[in-house]
Write a protein that holds these residues in place. Structure first.
Motif, PDB file in Angstrom:
ATOM      1  N   MET A  57       0.828  -1.247   0.019  1.00  0.00           N
ATOM      2  CA  MET A  57      -0.022   0.154   0.071  1.00  0.00           C
ATOM      3  C   MET A  57       0.925   1.219  -0.041  1.00  0.00           C
ATOM      4  O   MET A  57       1.847   1.185   0.835  1.00  0.00           O
ATOM      5  N   ASN A  58       0.582   2.172  -0.766  1.00  0.00           N
ATOM      6  CA  ASN A  58       1.168   3.442  -0.909  1.00  0.00           C
ATOM      7  C   ASN A  58       0.676   4.595   0.072  1.00  0.00           C
ATOM      8  O   ASN A  58      -0.261   5.119  -0.075  1.00  0.00           O
ATOM      9  N   LEU A  59       1.445   4.736   1.117  1.00  0.00           N
ATOM     10  CA  LEU A  59       1.146   5.737   2.173  1.00  0.00           C
ATOM     11  C   LEU A  59       1.289   7.098   1.810  1.00  0.00           C
ATOM     12  O   LEU A  59       0.602   8.001   2.157  1.00  0.00           O
ATOM     13  N   ASP A  60       2.159   7.278   0.737  1.00  0.00           N
ATOM     14  CA  ASP A  60       2.646   8.788   0.340  1.00  0.00           C
ATOM     15  C   ASP A  60       1.229   9.343  -0.082  1.00  0.00           C
ATOM     16  O   ASP A  60       1.192  10.713  -0.122  1.00  0.00           O
ATOM     17  N   LYS A  61       0.176   8.701  -0.716  1.00  0.00           N
ATOM     18  CA  LYS A  61      -1.010   9.345  -1.354  1.00  0.00           C
ATOM     19  C   LYS A  61      -1.886   9.978  -0.123  1.00  0.00           C
ATOM     20  O   LYS A  61      -2.874  10.679  -0.312  1.00  0.00           O
ATOM     21  N   HIS A  62      -1.518   9.615   1.178  1.00  0.00           N
ATOM     22  CA  HIS A  62      -2.250  10.047   2.151  1.00  0.00           C
ATOM     23  C   HIS A  62      -1.694  11.347   2.781  1.00  0.00           C
ATOM     24  O   HIS A  62      -2.107  11.802   3.751  1.00  0.00           O
ATOM     25  N   SER A  63      -0.573  11.706   2.410  1.00  0.00           N
ATOM     26  CA  SER A  63       0.227  12.670   2.976  1.00  0.00           C
ATOM     27  C   SER A  63      -0.510  14.130   2.686  1.00  0.00           C
ATOM     28  O   SER A  63      -1.214  13.987   1.677  1.00  0.00           O
ATOM     29  N   ARG A  64      -0.812  14.715   3.704  1.00  0.00           N
ATOM     30  CA  ARG A  64      -1.170  16.127   3.518  1.00  0.00           C
ATOM     31  C   ARG A  64      -0.323  17.205   4.202  1.00  0.00           C
ATOM     32  O   ARG A  64       0.590  17.084   5.119  1.00  0.00           O
ATOM     33  N   THR A  65      -0.846  18.603   3.658  1.00  0.00           N
ATOM     34  CA  THR A  65      -0.328  19.746   4.184  1.00  0.00           C
ATOM     35  C   THR A  65      -1.359  20.375   4.687  1.00  0.00           C
ATOM     36  O   THR A  65      -2.410  20.696   3.897  1.00  0.00           O
ATOM     37  N   ILE A  66      -1.482  20.872   5.738  1.00  0.00           N
ATOM     38  CA  ILE A  66      -2.358  21.563   6.449  1.00  0.00           C
ATOM     39  C   ILE A  66      -2.095  22.899   6.478  1.00  0.00           C
ATOM     40  O   ILE A  66      -1.029  23.320   7.283  1.00  0.00           O
ATOM     41  N   THR A  67      -2.756  23.914   6.055  1.00  0.00           N
ATOM     42  CA  THR A  67      -2.537  25.482   6.311  1.00  0.00           C
ATOM     43  C   THR A  67      -3.110  25.953   7.439  1.00  0.00           C
ATOM     44  O   THR A  67      -4.504  25.831   7.588  1.00  0.00           O
ATOM     45  N   LEU A  68      -2.440  26.417   8.280  1.00  0.00           N
ATOM     46  CA  LEU A  68      -2.746  27.167   9.244  1.00  0.00           C
ATOM     47  C   LEU A  68      -2.999  28.499   9.065  1.00  0.00           C
ATOM     48  O   LEU A  68      -2.423  29.187   8.425  1.00  0.00           O
ATOM     49  N   GLN A  69      -4.179  28.976   9.951  1.00  0.00           N
ATOM     50  CA  GLN A  69      -4.710  30.499   9.595  1.00  0.00           C
ATOM     51  C   GLN A  69      -4.464  31.011  11.071  1.00  0.00           C
ATOM     52  O   GLN A  69      -4.698  30.659  12.187  1.00  0.00           O
ATOM     53  N   CYS A  70      -3.931  32.398  10.821  1.00  0.00           N
ATOM     54  CA  CYS A  70      -3.804  33.340  12.041  1.00  0.00           C
ATOM     55  C   CYS A  70      -5.264  33.511  12.612  1.00  0.00           C
ATOM     56  O   CYS A  70      -6.393  33.661  12.119  1.00  0.00           O
ATOM     57  N   PRO A  71      -5.372  33.680  14.004  1.00  0.00           N
ATOM     58  CA  PRO A  71      -6.992  33.493  14.463  1.00  0.00           C
ATOM     59  C   PRO A  71      -7.233  34.866  14.531  1.00  0.00           C
ATOM     60  O   PRO A  71      -8.492  35.158  14.644  1.00  0.00           O
ATOM     61  N   THR A  72      -6.244  35.910  14.262  1.00  0.00           N
ATOM     62  CA  THR A  72      -6.585  37.524  14.100  1.00  0.00           C
ATOM     63  C   THR A  72      -7.192  37.766  12.882  1.00  0.00           C
ATOM     64  O   THR A  72      -8.415  38.235  12.777  1.00  0.00           O
ATOM     65  N   CYS A  73      -6.327  37.354  11.786  1.00  0.00           N
ATOM     66  CA  CYS A  73      -6.631  38.030  10.294  1.00  0.00           C
ATOM     67  C   CYS A  73      -7.051  36.849   9.613  1.00  0.00           C
ATOM     68  O   CYS A  73      -7.689  37.108   8.201  1.00  0.00           O
ATOM     69  N   GLY A  74      -6.940  35.755   9.772  1.00  0.00           N
ATOM     70  CA  GLY A  74      -7.123  34.528   8.834  1.00  0.00           C
ATOM     71  C   GLY A  74      -5.932  34.371   7.722  1.00  0.00           C
ATOM     72  O   GLY A  74      -5.918  33.542   6.774  1.00  0.00           O
ATOM     73  N   GLY A  75      -4.791  35.196   8.048  1.00  0.00           N
ATOM     74  CA  GLY A  75      -3.703  34.932   6.905  1.00  0.00           C
ATOM     75  C   GLY A  75      -3.068  33.582   7.097  1.00  0.00           C
ATOM     76  O   GLY A  75      -3.300  32.786   8.321  1.00  0.00           O
ATOM     77  N   SER A  76      -2.287  33.015   6.231  1.00  0.00           N
ATOM     78  CA  SER A  76      -1.595  31.718   6.424  1.00  0.00           C
ATOM     79  C   SER A  76      -0.119  31.949   6.154  1.00  0.00           C
ATOM     80  O   SER A  76       0.341  30.773   6.009  1.00  0.00           O
ATOM     81  N   SER A  77       0.537  33.178   6.175  1.00  0.00           N
ATOM     82  CA  SER A  77       1.725  33.184   6.150  1.00  0.00           C
ATOM     83  C   SER A  77       2.436  33.788   7.513  1.00  0.00           C
ATOM     84  O   SER A  77       2.332  34.458   7.905  1.00  0.00           O
ATOM     85  N   PHE A  78       3.441  32.868   7.930  1.00  0.00           N
ATOM     86  CA  PHE A  78       4.126  33.272   9.199  1.00  0.00           C
ATOM     87  C   PHE A  78       5.541  33.199   9.085  1.00  0.00           C
ATOM     88  O   PHE A  78       6.235  32.539   8.037  1.00  0.00           O
ATOM     89  N   GLU A  79       6.219  34.017   9.877  1.00  0.00           N
ATOM     90  CA  GLU A  79       7.546  34.059  10.062  1.00  0.00           C
ATOM     91  C   GLU A  79       8.085  33.705  11.170  1.00  0.00           C
ATOM     92  O   GLU A  79       7.480  33.598  12.344  1.00  0.00           O
ATOM     93  N   PHE A  80       9.430  33.112  11.390  1.00  0.00           N
ATOM     94  CA  PHE A  80       9.711  32.643  12.431  1.00  0.00           C
ATOM     95  C   PHE A  80      11.443  32.276  12.484  1.00  0.00           C
ATOM     96  O   PHE A  80      12.053  32.720  11.406  1.00  0.00           O
ATOM     97  N   GLU A  81      11.991  32.934  13.544  1.00  0.00           N
ATOM     98  CA  GLU A  81      13.349  33.021  13.525  1.00  0.00           C
ATOM     99  C   GLU A  81      14.365  31.798  13.189  1.00  0.00           C
ATOM    100  O   GLU A  81      15.030  31.611  12.489  1.00  0.00           O
TER     101      GLU A  81
END
Length: 90
Positions: A1-25
């Motif tokens: 069975m190919n488990l790669d087809k079940h791989s997901r990327t979940i986009t997290l959203q800012c609770p304030t503005c709904g933006g999905s781009s984040f910066e971190f050091e």
């Protein structure tokens, strides 16, 4: 069975503005900053705020994996007993 087809990327959203781009050091940094509204938030809090979306994706993947496993077991058993008149699969 190919488990790669079940791989997901979940986009997290800012609770304030709904933006999905984040910066971190650094990748280990406990805080992230929303690029859109510049809110600084703890990673743990961001995950908690997005827990419903994460759980929905987890439920979907779990369901799909379960279905694939069931189909794979059924196929394996059918192949193993192919030609046997006494055992039938629905």
């Amino acid at each position: 069975m190919n488990l790669d087809k079940h791989s997901r990327t979940i986009t997290l959203q800012c609770p304030t503005c709904g933006g999905s781009s984040f910066e971190f050091e650094t990748i280990e940094s406990p805080e992230v900053k929303c690029v859109q509204c510049e809110r600084v938030i703890q990673r743990d809090e961001l995950l908690r705020e997005n827990s419903e979306t994460i759980q929905e994706n987890l439920n979907e993947v779990t369901s799909n994996v379960s279905k694939d496993i069931t189909d794979q077991v059924r196929k394996t058993l059918k192949d193993a007993f192919k030609g046997n008149k006494n055992i039938k699969f629905k």
